[in-house]
Design an enzyme around this catalytic site. Structure first.
Site, PDB file in Angstrom:
ATOM      1  N   HIS A 153      41.401  39.372  26.370  1.00  0.00           N
ATOM      2  CA  HIS A 153      40.711  38.774  25.211  1.00  0.00           C
ATOM      3  C   HIS A 153      39.635  39.683  24.621  1.00  0.00           C
ATOM      4  O   HIS A 153      39.220  39.502  23.489  1.00  0.00           O
ATOM      5  CB  HIS A 153      40.178  37.372  25.535  1.00  0.00           C
ATOM      6  N   HIS A 215      39.074  44.609  30.943  1.00  0.00           N
ATOM      7  CA  HIS A 215      38.212  44.600  29.751  1.00  0.00           C
ATOM      8  C   HIS A 215      37.465  45.923  29.541  1.00  0.00           C
ATOM      9  O   HIS A 215      37.492  46.502  28.458  1.00  0.00           O
ATOM     10  CB  HIS A 215      37.179  43.476  29.839  1.00  0.00           C
TER      11      HIS A 215
HETATM   12  C1  BG6 Z   1      37.096  36.818  32.065  1.00  0.00           C
HETATM   13  C2  BG6 Z   1      36.613  36.889  33.484  1.00  0.00           C
HETATM   14  O1  BG6 Z   1      38.235  37.626  31.892  1.00  0.00           O
HETATM   15  O2  BG6 Z   1      36.081  37.263  31.188  1.00  0.00           O
HETATM   16  C3  BG6 Z   1      35.357  36.067  33.664  1.00  0.00           C
HETATM   17  O3  BG6 Z   1      37.622  36.415  34.357  1.00  0.00           O
HETATM   18  C4  BG6 Z   1      34.312  36.473  32.649  1.00  0.00           C
HETATM   19  O4  BG6 Z   1      34.841  36.208  34.974  1.00  0.00           O
HETATM   20  C5  BG6 Z   1      34.893  36.487  31.246  1.00  0.00           C
HETATM   21  O5  BG6 Z   1      33.248  35.553  32.724  1.00  0.00           O
HETATM   22  C6  BG6 Z   1      33.915  37.085  30.249  1.00  0.00           C
HETATM   23  O6  BG6 Z   1      34.388  36.885  28.960  1.00  0.00           O
HETATM   24  P1  BG6 Z   1      33.380  36.813  27.723  1.00  0.00           P
HETATM   25  O7  BG6 Z   1      34.261  36.781  26.530  1.00  0.00           O
HETATM   26  O8  BG6 Z   1      32.575  35.564  27.921  1.00  0.00           O
HETATM   27  O9  BG6 Z   1      32.535  38.039  27.810  1.00  0.00           O
END
Ligand code: BG6
Length: 465
Positions: A153, A215
């Site tokens: 994402h 990420h």
């Molecule tokens: C997820 C992780 O992929 O991303 C989580 O599994 C994390 O642990 C999250 O909290 C963070 O996403 P964002 O968009 O809130 O930075």
């Protein structure tokens, strides 16, 4: 579901579409709709449906009771799908990774892997290179690569798309985007949250697998890749793959010095006391699982050789703050007296707000003394102000891309495998390192070793400058 609702609200969901929930519970469609309705209470206010909106949205929702591990249950899904002919069927698989293989095999056995089918795979896609490969191989047996949407994402975040626009839509930065002009690049993904209700999952995952392998490395690719030959998915993914392949291989020395793992202890976050990771539900009281990672790497190619890339991510840190900081080299020769401050820096903010900051030195205001003192100034491009706050969110954007069959922002299997290949030596090193992670107090920027690591190169984390 909130993302699908936003798409519904924005009128971008295809007309006549259906959203079919699949799970083991014995629920009627009505009970499923009520469950979804109740879950919206956890969504931020502006993104919650009104009563009227939910009534219309609920018309799209259906439920199929199904145990994904039981082959016989797939007939129910086949029957539900057969009730109305669809041009495209998107299967969103957010299950335990141990079920991916079964799901793929059974979809094929039930004849559900038609050319109309697209499958979205949510991480974790395995826990190391071998398990990731095994998943990719099974998926490949029943689906073509163009039908597989491995979601990360972070790639859907508006700031990441803006990074592509900044780099490949403007000629301005390109000549500077290289080792001759850039001193170092820092990628920070800091969270205030702890592990919340996911203690048991997180225990066997940790920050390296949860955030870095996917990420953070995707952000590193976006910042470090060569301009793709066009904007097609494979052109972009080829370039990202080259970055991952160019990451400097780990040596025993680098593993010992350039990778810091931490685990949060009790502390204070946003003014409230928080408990230690080891006290969280589902967590082993002697746990060695890392909730923080900071590391230094390099991209070994002509553009980047010698430029340190620092990655840092953690839970229960001092703020919710994701940003990429590009520190340009200082002027080769100083002719002005400059006050100490931050300049020659481009900051790409991902969250909580997204935008760009360009830090420069400008002539200060001291006219009386007629002195040539420079002061740091900041040029801000606030995307909320520029484009409004009602922009398409990451998941909404990505789900619409799946429906439209656009793969640009999804991860190809070879990229994913390469990322696992690179993190594996770190996992191996930790397995044999009995010291375990360093404790840091909740609400700080992680263990001090993280600052010491970057200081060895003569730099500091952006919030320390
Ligand atoms: C997820 C992780 O992929 O991303 C989580 O599994 C994390 O642990 C999250 O909290 C963070 O996403 P964002 O968009 O809130 O930075």
């Amino acid at each position: 579901m909130p993302a699908l609702f936003q798409a519904f609200r924005h009128g971008t969901l295809p007309a006549g579409g259906r959203i079919i929930g699949v799970g083991r519970d014995d629920m009627s469609d009505e009970q499923y709709r009520n469950l979804i309705r109740s879950r919206f209470d956890q969504v931020e206010l502006a993104k919650r449906p009104s009563q009227d909106e939910f009534t219309r949205f609920a018309d799209l929702l259906e439920f199929v009771r199904m145990d994904l591990s039981k082959p016989a249950d797939y007939a129910r899904l086949t029957a539900t799908l057969a009730r109305r002919k669809a041009d495209t069927v998107v299967m969103y698989v957010a299950t335990a990774p141990s079920l991916f293989t079964t799901v793929c095999e059974q979809l094929a056995a039930a004849g559900l892997n038609t050319p109309q089918t697209r499958v979205v795979l949510e991480k974790p896609l395995g826990h190391d290179l071998a398990s990731n490969r095994a998943i990719n191989e099974t998926v490949r047996r029943v689906l073509g690569e163009r039908q597989v949407f491995r979601i990360d994402h972070y790639l859907g975040k508006p700031a990441v798309q803006n990074l592509f626009a900044l780099r490949f839509g403007n000629a301005l930065f390109e000549p500077l985007w290289r080792r001759e002009h850039i001193a170092n690049i820092q990628i920070t993904i800091a969270e205030e949250l702890g592990v919340e209700q996911r203690g048991a999952f997180y225990e066997t995952t940790g920050a390296l697998r949860d955030m870095v392998q996917n990420h953070a490395l995707q952000l590193l690719c976006a910042i470090g890749m060569e301009p793709p030959i066009n904007s097609h998915a494979d052109a972009i993914r080829d370039e990202k793959l080259k970055v991952l392949r160019s990451l400097k291989p780990w040596t025993a020395e680098a593993l010992a010095q350039d990778v810091i793992r931490g685990q949060y202890g009790a502390g204070t976050v946003a003014g409230a006391p928080v408990i230690a990771y080891r006290e969280e539900t589902g967590v082993n009281p002697q746990s060695h699982t890392e909730t923080f990672v900071a590391l230094r790497t390099e991209i070994s190619n002509w553009r980047w050789a010698g430029v340190p890339f620092y990655i840092r991510t953690g839970k229960r840190l001092a703020g919710r703050d994701a940003r990429i900081v590009v520190n340009f080299r200082p002027t080769p020769h100083a002719i002005f007296n400059s006050q100490i401050g931050v300049a020659n820096r481009l900051v790409i903010n991902l969250q909580p707000k997204d935008g760009l900051e360009l830090h420069l030195l400008a002539q200060g205001q001291d006219n009386r003394r007629n002195s040539q003192t420079l002061a740091p100034v900041q040029l801000d491009l606030d995307f909320d102000k520029r484009f409004g706050t009602e922009r398409v969110g990451a998941y909404e954007r990505l789900l619409l891309d799946v429906i439209d069959g656009r793969l640009n922002l999804f991860v190809r299997s070879d990229e994913q495998e390469e990322a696992w290949r690179w993190v594996e030596p770190i996992l191996e090193h930790w397995k044999n390192d009995m010291q375990g992670p360093r404790l840091y107090a909740g609400g700080t920027w992680g263990p001090s070793a993280s600052s010491a690591m970057i200081a060895r190169d003569g730099f500091c984390w952006s919030e320390e400058s």
